[in-house]
Design an enzyme around this catalytic site. Structure first.
Site, PDB file in Angstrom:
ATOM      1  CB  CYS A 151      -0.936  -0.003   1.207  1.00  0.00           C
ATOM      2  SG  CYS A 151      -0.192  -0.551   2.745  1.00  0.00           S
ATOM      3  N   GLY A 184      -9.343 -15.888  -3.458  1.00  0.00           N
ATOM      4  CA  GLY A 184      -9.812 -14.512  -3.415  1.00  0.00           C
ATOM      5  C   GLY A 184     -10.842 -14.168  -4.468  1.00  0.00           C
ATOM      6  CB  THR A 185     -10.448 -12.789  -7.894  1.00  0.00           C
ATOM      7  OG1 THR A 185      -9.535 -11.757  -7.476  1.00  0.00           O
ATOM      8  CG2 THR A 185     -11.325 -12.229  -8.993  1.00  0.00           C
TER       9      THR A 185
END
Length: 313
Positions: free
Chosen positions: A141, A275-276
């Protein structure tokens, strides 16, 4: 051979964290709490990794935030969240009651943010805190202390961010992106105190709205995820396992089937995250786990140790 006709043993360990099976959710894909409980029995997954939390509430990026692409999606959610304190009070108790083994994910825009998040976890003693088995330190990030670069683009900043979380009192997993010299960054994370590595986070990308002639997502660019990044994730896990053979790895990126999980473990992952795939099928983590068990039974694999790192032999 399977164990006494009872099926393969799917137990695994990510460092000191022992799990009944290697399949987890991926941070950012199942929310902060029990949002997916109608589709998933959290107690039957290896662990539930929650959406990354800062030590303060964060609004995230403007809409639109998600866009489908070929074999995946791109997102610019911007790490929206209620803040770690509210999560500990409002969401964690329900996760614990659902039988989840919880991996808390934390992020920050500065080293002080990471330290504050770590301190909040260390001081937490409310209902459900016993369910937290590890902390995933999301260093993929933007870093305000390094001109907006990602923490994980710099070995020094990655090491510093991990070191800043030492007070949390839990095993720390560094979540890294496949950028720069990943092996060097992974080594820096370990030097900073990471007990394991989560490889990999989304890849930087962008979609242009050709009619409006500007980036389609409200935040401009975003993170690419899904099946298309599977080979990148496998290569990342393979390279880091070869360079750092004693460091546990959690593989994530493009996993949507039991065979995908097998491939990732053969590359060197001790466990995997789904995840996706969950956006298309909320039951995807349970499906991957069931398919993994069948694959092992069909191939005479009695223990996951037989798979982990097999491609290096």
């Amino acid at each position: 051979m399977t164990r006494g006709g009872q099926g393969p043993g799917l137990e695994t360990a990510v460092g000191s964290v022992r799990l009944p099976n290697p399949v987890m959710t991926a941070s950012g894909t199942v929310g902060h709490g029990t949002e997916m409980a109608r589709y998933l029995d959290y107690s039957k997954l290896g662990a539930v990794v929650v959406k990354s939390l800062a030590p303060y509430e964060w609004p995230g990026n403007p809409a639109p935030r998600l866009h489908p692409i070929a074999a995946g999606m791109i997102n610019s959610v911007g790490l929206q969240g209620p803040g770690l304190s509210r999560w500990l009070d409002e969401e964690l108790p329900a996760l614990a009651a659902a039988g989840a083994r919880v991996v808390a994910s934390i992020w920050g825009r500065s080293l002080d943010d990471y330290a504050a998040a770590s301190d909040l976890l260390a001081s937490a003693d409310g209902p459900g805190t016993e369910a937290v088995v590890a902390v995933e330190v999301n260093v993929s990030c933007p870093n305000l202390e390094d001109r907006g670069r990602m923490f994980s683009h710099s070995g020094a900043m990655t090491e510093a961010a991990l070191a800043a979380t030492a007070t949390c009192g839990l095993p720390r997993w560094a979540k890294l992106s496949a950028t720069g010299d990943l092996v060097e960054i992974a080594g820096a994370a370990v030097e900073g105190g990471a007990c394991a590595l989560t490889l990999i986070n989304t890849l930087l990308g962008m979609v242009i709205d050709t009619e409006a002639r500007r980036p389609l997502l409200g935040g401009g660019g975003g993170g690419v995820s899904g099946r298309a990044m599977g080979p990148v994730a496998v290569r990342s896990v393979y390279d880091v396992r070869a360079a750092l053979p004693e460091v546990p790895i959690v593989g994530v990126g493009g996993i949507a089937s039991g065979a995908d999980a097998v491939e990732m473990m053969m590359a060197g992952a001790n466990a995997v995250q789904v995840g996706t795939a969950t956006f298309a099928d909320p039951r995807a983590p349970a499906k991957v786990l069931a398919e993994l068990a069948r694959w092992c039974a069909d191939h005479g694999v009695s223990r996951l140790d037989e798979l982990i790192g097999a491609a290096h032999e």
